[in-house]
Enzyme design. Structure first.
Site, PDB file in Angstrom:
ATOM      1  N   GLU A 294       0.800  -1.207  -0.031  1.00 26.51           N
ATOM      2  CA  GLU A 294       0.016   0.057  -0.098  1.00 26.51           C
ATOM      3  C   GLU A 294       0.713   1.278  -0.063  1.00 26.51           C
ATOM      4  OE1 GLU A 294      -3.072  -0.510   3.217  1.00 26.51           O
ATOM      5  OE2 GLU A 294      -3.872  -2.096   1.837  1.00 26.51           O
ATOM      6  N   GLU A 399      -4.785  -8.818  -0.486  1.00 27.16           N
ATOM      7  CA  GLU A 399      -5.293  -8.867   0.825  1.00 27.16           C
ATOM      8  C   GLU A 399      -6.718  -8.585   1.090  1.00 27.16           C
ATOM      9  OE1 GLU A 399      -2.452  -6.308   3.223  1.00 27.16           O
ATOM     10  OE2 GLU A 399      -4.297  -5.794   4.427  1.00 27.16           O
TER      11      GLU A 399
END
Ligand SMILES: *[C@@H]1O[C@H](CO)[C@@H](O)[C@H](O)[C@H]1NC(C)=O
Ligand SMILES: *[C@@H]1O[C@H](CO)[C@@H](O)[C@H](O)[C@H]1NC(C)=O
Ligand SMILES: *[C@@H]1O[C@H](CO)[C@@H](O)[C@H](O)[C@H]1NC(C)=O
Ligand SMILES: *[C@@H]1O[C@H](CO)[C@@H](O)[C@H](O)[C@H]1NC(C)=O
Ligand SMILES: *[C@@H]1O[C@H](CO)[C@@H](O)[C@H](O)[C@H]1NC(C)=O
Ligand SMILES: *[C@@H]1O[C@H](CO)[C@@H](O)[C@H](O)[C@H]1NC(C)=O
Ligand SMILES: *[C@@H]1O[C@H](CO)[C@@H](O)[C@H](O)[C@H]1NC(C)=O
Ligand SMILES: *[C@@H]1O[C@H](CO)[C@@H](O)[C@H](O)[C@H]1NC(C)=O
Ligand SMILES: *[C@@H]1O[C@H](CO)[C@@H](O)[C@H](O)[C@H]1NC(C)=O
Length: 575
Positions: A294, A399
């Protein structure tokens, strides 16, 4: 003759064979919760074996909010009279040879399904679906979960028998047959403290003190060893850095606004290489790395946990001039490079800019990794556009978890809504070219941790407070409806909805598998419904209870589809 006609009559009436070789769920209902969890302890844990379908029949597996968990049934196709006679008779004779088979007397539900017209008289709504195996899409890579420090700690705390049951439940042929794992390179928020490798000495450009952490040796590596030992398929492992040691970063901290210092671009590439080497030395092969978890978080300070910010341009430069050449010139040159590793919105606002600024970086990139959070509002069309623009790159979901939003309960034992969240997202992703789906923590405690910044969330397996048992949540079974029946190498095929009288649309996805079978997964988010599925002239009827999911598997007809020559290695994706 009398026997045959009796058999025929029985077959027409019932057509359902129940197989009872599996260990059923030991259900537990927590007060005020939507659905049950299945309890595993050191001496008992539910399991189930996939039944290879035989020609002329289809096998269904159903889980539902009202408590079914992988309920297995074998039925014969409901074709015209002649083929029913042909298929079912040969099927009956074959089936009778098996010792575990029981032919159950017909009940109301089945009668409804056999008599084709009944469902119209019955108030249940209906859907007609048509499977088209000649229209093919992406090839599946797999399904799995993540070995975080938190998962490792919860697992390590269990009795060895229970540890074994958990890994078996996820990876073996009696379980979900997972074949993918994501593992943090160093710490993540699901650790008891922030850490990275080679924290000391500082400014160590050549990483002279790179050793794995106690968490690797005590938690992650033992768990991965048992996974590799018990898995039915080759496990593809994806490694991801959350944050490098603070000395490599502009803010000298694990979290907050940060960038990689320019003088450490090559060092950070080597940081990944060394991890791959160290894990390889422990007999844990790394299949892919992502280019930092991220990256958008560290640019806008969106997270309280370990992050490293990258703008798209900086990341493109790093991939093109440092990571890519380093990895491709190494003995690990087959390790795949996945970029983004962030929410879907990062594709148009991040990946596209990266490619624009550093077009040649694309040569080092094998695929795009996407996360779950925000999928309810970010349209899946971004996945279609990425696939259209880069048909040779794959998209992998790396994820996902429920309970991550501040207003949500962290752990919600028995939530069907959360299973539904997974089902909806997996269906949507698969129908938009995604090749696999990796869940977040493999197991957590009843608080939803440990997590060093209290970012507690839910998991498909929750460990009881006394550590004597664990709970398989509805999310666990949701994952299995895909992972167990859609092995690596499966090819997605087209499903057309011809007609429907139901208010809520049915969710569906279908595949040709390397097992030479066709798999259709159906999910019902509304009231009970009847579903008619046809595939190359074969007809199936499935009654779906409200809030349920059904996986259907049947033998693919030979020679019926030129595009899907059954040798998967010959397959050229058709985008
Ligand atoms: C383990 O679970 C089984 C099935 O639910 C139960 O019969 C048994 O009593 C449990 N054992 C312990 C030690 O709790
Ligand atoms: C039949 O339908 C009822 C009501 O939807 C359900 O409770 C029951 O489990 C079903 N039985 C079978 C065998 O599917
Ligand atoms: C329709 O049939 C299904 C399956 O037998 C049953 O569960 C359901 O209750 C029936 N609905 C009505 C309105 O009779
Ligand atoms: C190397 O790292 C270890 C921790 O893994 C640390 O204790 C030690 O001081 C470091 N060595 C040097 C020379 O910095
Ligand atoms: C790092 O390694 C390179 C190549 O071996 C060497 O030339 C350089 O002096 C080293 N740098 C430091 C700070 O030790
Ligand atoms: C796999 O299991 C066998 C038998 O239990 C054991 O001897 C071996 O060490 C295990 N291998 C790994 C990699 O854990
Ligand atoms: C290998 O390294 C050389 C020199 O650093 C570089 O020019 C070349 O592009 C690299 N090869 C690959 C496949 O990246
Ligand atoms: C369903 O729709 C497809 C495409 O529109 C059509 O080819 C097929 O004949 C239809 N099947 C049925 C059973 O109506
Ligand atoms: C699938 O069919 C092909 C061609 O008939 C055959 O070679 C292959 O062994 C089959 N695979 C399986 C898993 O049955």
């Amino acid at each position: 003759m009398e026997v045959i006609s009796k058999l025929f009559a029985l077959t027409l009436l019932s057509c359902v064979v129940y197989i009872n070789t599996d260990k059923p769920c030991a259900p537990k209902q927590f007060p005020q919760k939507e659905s049950i969890v299945c309890v595993c302890n050191a001496t008992y844990c539910d399991d189930f074996i996939r039944q290879a379908p035989e020609e002329g029949s289809y096998v269904t597996y159903t889980s539902s909010k009202d408590g079914m968990r992988f309920k297995k049934e074998v039925r014969n196709f409901q074709n015209d009279g002649k083929s029913i006679f042909r298929n079912t008779l040969s099927q009956m004779y074959k089936s009778l040879r098996h010792i575990f088979i029981k032919v159950m007397p017909p009940n109301k539900n089945q009668t409804t399904k056999i008599k084709k017209k009944t469902h119209k008289q019955n108030g249940t709504c209906y859907d007609y679906l048509e499977i088209d195996p000649s229209t093919t899409y992406q090839t599946v890579e797999g399904f799995g979960s993540s070995v975080t420090d938190a998962a490792g700690m919860n697992w390590e705390n269990l009795d060895p028998a229970l540890r074994y049951e958990m890994i078996k439940s996820y990876f073996s042929e009696e379980g979900l047959e997972y074949n993918m794992v994501r593992v943090p390179i160093g710490g993540s928020d699901f650790s008891t403290h922030p850490y990275a490798y080679n924290e000391l000495p500082e400014d160590d450009i050549n990483l002279t003190n790179y050793t794995l952490a106690p968490e690797d040796f005590q938690l992650k590596i033992p768990m991965l060893h048992q996974i590799l030992n018990l898995s039915a398929d080759a496990v593809h492992i994806v490694g991801t850095v959350w944050s490098p040691p603070p000395w490599m970063k502009t803010n000298d901290a694990y979290t907050g606004f940060s960038r990689l210092k320019r003088e450490y671009y090559q060092t950070y590439a080597e940081y990944h290489m060394k991890f791959i080497e160290k894990y390889e030395a422990e007999n844990i092969p790394i299949w892919a790395i992502t280019t930092t978890n991220e990256p958008v978080n560290g640019v806008f300070n969106l997270a309280t946990f370990n992050t490293l910010g990258w703008t798209a341009g900086e990341l493109g430069n790093w991939i093109l001039n440092y990571l890519g050449p380093t990895l491709r010139n190494s003995t690990f040159n087959k390790v795949k490079i996945l970029t983004c590793d962030d929410q879907r919105y990062s594709i148009p606002f991040f990946f596209n800019i990266l490619i624009k600024e550093y077009p040649e970086a694309i040569n080092y990139i094998d695929g795009i990794a996407v996360h779950y959070y925000g999928d309810k509002i970010i349209p899946a069309s971004v996945l279609d556009i990425a696939t259209r623009n880069h048909p040779d790159k794959f998209i992998l979901a790396t994820e996902a978890c429920e309970g991550s939003m501040p207003w949500e309960e962290d752990v919600d034992l028995g939530s069907w809504g959360r299973a539904n969240g997974y089902i909806t997202d997996i269906m949507e992703d698969l129908n938009h070219h995604v090749v696999g789906w990796i869940d977040w923590n493999m197991c957590l405690n009843t608080q939803g941790g440990p997590n060093w910044v209290s970012n507690f969330v839910d998991s498909p397996i929750i460990i009881s407070d006394d550590k004597q048992e664990f709970y398989k949540q509805p999310m666990f079974y949701a994952m299995g409806h895909f992972s167990k029946f859609i092995p690596r190498g499966s090819i997605r095929i087209e499903v057309t909805k011809n007609k429907s009288s139901c208010r809520k649309p049915i969710q569906h996805v279908a595949f040709l598998t390397p097992r030479n079978t066709t798999v259709v997964v159906l999910a019902n988010r509304g009231n009970a419904r009847s579903v008619k599925v046809t595939c190359q002239g074969d007809t199936m009827f499935v009654h779906m209870n409200e809030h349920s999911i059904t996986s259907i598997e049947f033998v693919t007809k030979k020679g019926s589809n030129e595009n899907s020559s059954l040798d998967i290695s010959d397959f050229i994706p058709d985008f």
